[in-house]
Design a protein around this motif. Sequence first.
Motif, PDB file in Angstrom:
ATOM      1  N   ARG A 124       0.818  -1.216   0.000  1.00 16.75           N
ATOM      2  CA  ARG A 124       0.000   0.000   0.000  1.00 16.75           C
ATOM      3  C   ARG A 124       0.852   1.267   0.000  1.00 16.75           C
ATOM      4  O   ARG A 124       0.326   2.376  -0.075  1.00 16.75           O
ATOM      5  N   GLY A 125       2.158   1.134   0.114  1.00 14.50           N
ATOM      6  CA  GLY A 125       3.037   2.299   0.148  1.00 14.50           C
ATOM      7  C   GLY A 125       2.988   3.049   1.459  1.00 14.50           C
ATOM      8  O   GLY A 125       3.348   4.232   1.523  1.00 14.50           O
ATOM      9  N   GLU A 126       2.590   2.363   2.527  1.00 19.14           N
ATOM     10  CA  GLU A 126       2.381   3.025   3.817  1.00 19.14           C
ATOM     11  C   GLU A 126       3.573   2.897   4.762  1.00 19.14           C
ATOM     12  O   GLU A 126       3.813   3.797   5.579  1.00 19.14           O
ATOM     13  N   GLU A 127       4.315   1.798   4.697  1.00 16.54           N
ATOM     14  CA  GLU A 127       5.479   1.611   5.567  1.00 16.54           C
ATOM     15  C   GLU A 127       6.741   1.548   4.718  1.00 16.54           C
ATOM     16  O   GLU A 127       6.821   0.778   3.757  1.00 16.54           O
ATOM     17  N   LEU A 128       7.709   2.371   5.096  1.00 14.65           N
ATOM     18  CA  LEU A 128       8.970   2.478   4.359  1.00 14.65           C
ATOM     19  C   LEU A 128      10.087   1.803   5.152  1.00 14.65           C
ATOM     20  O   LEU A 128      10.101   1.848   6.385  1.00 14.65           O
ATOM     21  N   TRP A 129      11.033   1.217   4.419  1.00 17.78           N
ATOM     22  CA  TRP A 129      12.103   0.431   5.033  1.00 17.78           C
ATOM     23  C   TRP A 129      13.466   0.947   4.611  1.00 17.78           C
ATOM     24  O   TRP A 129      13.639   1.534   3.544  1.00 17.78           O
ATOM     25  N   CYS A 130      14.462   0.672   5.466  1.00 15.73           N
ATOM     26  CA  CYS A 130      15.860   0.892   5.120  1.00 15.73           C
ATOM     27  C   CYS A 130      16.650  -0.357   5.491  1.00 15.73           C
ATOM     28  O   CYS A 130      16.161  -1.230   6.210  1.00 15.73           O
ATOM     29  N   GLN A 131      17.869  -0.426   4.988  1.00 16.71           N
ATOM     30  CA  GLN A 131      18.712  -1.615   5.146  1.00 16.71           C
ATOM     31  C   GLN A 131      19.897  -1.316   6.050  1.00 16.71           C
ATOM     32  O   GLN A 131      20.715  -0.449   5.744  1.00 16.71           O
ATOM     33  N   GLY A 132      20.008  -2.017   7.169  1.00 17.08           N
ATOM     34  CA  GLY A 132      21.089  -1.805   8.120  1.00 17.08           C
ATOM     35  C   GLY A 132      22.161  -2.877   7.993  1.00 17.08           C
ATOM     36  O   GLY A 132      22.211  -3.807   8.806  1.00 17.08           O
ATOM     37  N   TYR A 133      22.997  -2.753   6.992  1.00 10.91           N
ATOM     38  CA  TYR A 133      24.097  -3.702   6.791  1.00 10.91           C
ATOM     39  C   TYR A 133      25.442  -3.051   7.135  1.00 10.91           C
ATOM     40  O   TYR A 133      26.136  -3.473   8.047  1.00 10.91           O
ATOM     41  N   SER A 134      25.822  -2.021   6.393  1.00 10.71           N
ATOM     42  CA  SER A 134      27.152  -1.436   6.533  1.00 10.71           C
ATOM     43  C   SER A 134      27.358  -0.827   7.920  1.00 10.71           C
ATOM     44  O   SER A 134      26.437  -0.263   8.515  1.00 10.71           O
ATOM     45  N   GLU A 135      28.586  -0.941   8.395  1.00  9.13           N
ATOM     46  CA  GLU A 135      29.014  -0.336   9.657  1.00  9.13           C
ATOM     47  C   GLU A 135      30.387   0.289   9.457  1.00  9.13           C
ATOM     48  O   GLU A 135      31.085  -0.053   8.492  1.00  9.13           O
ATOM     49  N   PRO A 136      30.807   1.202  10.318  1.00  8.61           N
ATOM     50  CA  PRO A 136      32.198   1.656  10.269  1.00  8.61           C
ATOM     51  C   PRO A 136      33.137   0.453  10.444  1.00  8.61           C
ATOM     52  O   PRO A 136      33.068  -0.248  11.452  1.00  8.61           O
ATOM     53  N   GLY A 137      33.938   0.175   9.454  1.00  6.83           N
ATOM     54  CA  GLY A 137      34.815  -0.982   9.519  1.00  6.83           C
ATOM     55  C   GLY A 137      34.181  -2.256   9.008  1.00  6.83           C
ATOM     56  O   GLY A 137      34.811  -3.308   8.999  1.00  6.83           O
ATOM     57  N   ALA A 138      32.932  -2.193   8.595  1.00  5.80           N
ATOM     58  CA  ALA A 138      32.242  -3.375   8.056  1.00  5.80           C
ATOM     59  C   ALA A 138      31.311  -2.920   6.946  1.00  5.80           C
ATOM     60  O   ALA A 138      30.102  -3.031   7.044  1.00  5.80           O
ATOM     61  N   GLY A 139      31.922  -2.360   5.881  1.00  6.27           N
ATOM     62  CA  GLY A 139      31.143  -1.917   4.740  1.00  6.27           C
ATOM     63  C   GLY A 139      31.031  -3.032   3.726  1.00  6.27           C
ATOM     64  O   GLY A 139      30.115  -3.847   3.756  1.00  6.27           O
ATOM     65  N   SER A 140      32.006  -3.087   2.829  1.00  6.21           N
ATOM     66  CA  SER A 140      32.006  -4.171   1.853  1.00  6.21           C
ATOM     67  C   SER A 140      32.253  -5.522   2.522  1.00  6.21           C
ATOM     68  O   SER A 140      31.778  -6.553   2.051  1.00  6.21           O
ATOM     69  N   ASP A 141      33.008  -5.533   3.627  1.00  4.57           N
ATOM     70  CA  ASP A 141      33.262  -6.766   4.367  1.00  4.57           C
ATOM     71  C   ASP A 141      32.136  -6.964   5.377  1.00  4.57           C
ATOM     72  O   ASP A 141      32.279  -6.714   6.575  1.00  4.57           O
ATOM     73  N   LEU A 142      30.989  -7.415   4.874  1.00  2.00           N
ATOM     74  CA  LEU A 142      29.791  -7.504   5.698  1.00  2.00           C
ATOM     75  C   LEU A 142      29.953  -8.464   6.870  1.00  2.00           C
ATOM     76  O   LEU A 142      29.318  -8.297   7.916  1.00  2.00           O
ATOM     77  N   ALA A 143      30.820  -9.475   6.725  1.00  2.00           N
ATOM     78  CA  ALA A 143      30.988 -10.450   7.803  1.00  2.00           C
ATOM     79  C   ALA A 143      31.666  -9.868   9.030  1.00  2.00           C
ATOM     80  O   ALA A 143      31.741 -10.527  10.065  1.00  2.00           O
ATOM     81  N   ALA A 144      32.158  -8.625   8.931  1.00  2.00           N
ATOM     82  CA  ALA A 144      32.828  -7.993  10.076  1.00  2.00           C
ATOM     83  C   ALA A 144      31.856  -7.220  10.959  1.00  2.00           C
ATOM     84  O   ALA A 144      32.280  -6.423  11.800  1.00  2.00           O
ATOM     85  N   VAL A 145      30.558  -7.462  10.822  1.00  2.00           N
ATOM     86  CA  VAL A 145      29.536  -6.763  11.608  1.00  2.00           C
ATOM     87  C   VAL A 145      29.821  -6.898  13.104  1.00  2.00           C
ATOM     88  O   VAL A 145      30.111  -7.988  13.611  1.00  2.00           O
ATOM     89  N   ARG A 146      29.719  -5.748  13.825  1.00  2.62           N
ATOM     90  CA  ARG A 146      29.959  -5.751  15.265  1.00  2.62           C
ATOM     91  C   ARG A 146      28.719  -5.377  16.079  1.00  2.62           C
ATOM     92  O   ARG A 146      28.738  -5.500  17.315  1.00  2.62           O
ATOM     93  N   THR A 147      27.669  -4.909  15.428  1.00  2.00           N
ATOM     94  CA  THR A 147      26.424  -4.614  16.152  1.00  2.00           C
ATOM     95  C   THR A 147      25.936  -5.880  16.845  1.00  2.00           C
ATOM     96  O   THR A 147      25.916  -6.951  16.249  1.00  2.00           O
TER      97      THR A 147
END
Length: 398
Positions: A124-147
């Motif tokens: 319905r276009g009512e709820e908008l989403w964003c993607q929380g992947y990249s982090e400082p030090g874990a951008g292209s290297d997604l496996a380095a996520v520290r959250t």
Amino acid sequence: MDFAFGPEDEALRKEARSWLAARLPAAGSAPEGPVAPVTPVDLRAWERELGSGGWIGLGWDTAHGTYGNRSAGLAGQLVWAEEYARAGAPAARLGHTGEHLLAPTLLAHGDAAQRSRFLPPIARGEELWCQGYSEPGAGSDLAAVRTTAVRSGRTGTYRISGQKTWTSHAHEAHWCFLLARTTPGSRRHHGLSFLLVPLDQPGRVDIRPIRQLTGAADFCDVFLDGAEARAEHLVGAEGDGWRVAVDLLGRERGAATLTRQIGYAAELARVIRLAVDSGAAEDPVLRDRLVRQWAELWTMRRHTLRTLGTDGGPGAAGVTKLLWARWHRALGELAMQVQGPAAALGPGAWHTDRPYELDALQRLFLFSRADTIHSGTDEIQRTVIAERVLGLPKEPRP
């Protein structure tokens, strides 16, 4: 692979063209994109307009239900994308992440309750989403996520702490899907989970827009300080988030790439028209670059169509990303070359109240400088192809 549009596809084209023309009076007159900048409020209203017309979620798998959207095969999706670009409709949609990334992921990995809760509001276009992947030090290297995300047995919620960065349209979004480390002491791709997090949590979620070279602030830093996600909003099994996240990235660089290429064709058409009108196309070297840019675009399209119908393997997404990122960056450079010295001056150059105003081609040039960095740098894509496809020795890991 060639697409033959059938009668049902042409009927959809006629309906789409009529619907867009009724809402965008300049439909067909501005193939290069929107006639004027669109404000965030306008874009939110546009998502609801698309939803009420049934134009969100055409490519969703209908095996689990339609969730309020009409369905269409790949040919039908291309018809809609072509007509959307032709009409000069807003290219930077706020609902892209929810429609093209999260929704297919929930259809593949979510449960019935998650699909019923989240898909209809997206449609319905009512709820908008964003993607929380990249982090400082874990951008292209997604496996380095520290959250981190710690589950409370008493409340049945996850408490999430960490920072996400370069999060597109986070300041406009209602929800964020993210990767967090749920297994203490885990490393690399082990112990990660895929969570759905509401962003309206004052004191626990702090969103700060990042100003870009273009002057816009479409990306954000997102700080999470004990932000809560309900246990039933865990997608897939706990600790299995890497598999879900990688599958989502494959979707980001799959069918959606065809839609992106339609926008690229409109941008290239604008550059070619400017070169012809200004006489710059008389330069044989510049003319050769224009022709080469056109040929490479249609080569990319053929490559994308060929890989859509098959399992392209681990390197297919990387090859696709390498192709379009370098092509688009080169188009930005070509646009500046066609304009010549005038490219150094924006339309606001003589106005002290708006000195940093840019035209469409200047924004193209500045934004495309990051194309080889975002969504996985060229260097990371080449490493994936080298190690997983060509079988070359792996790079040392810390």
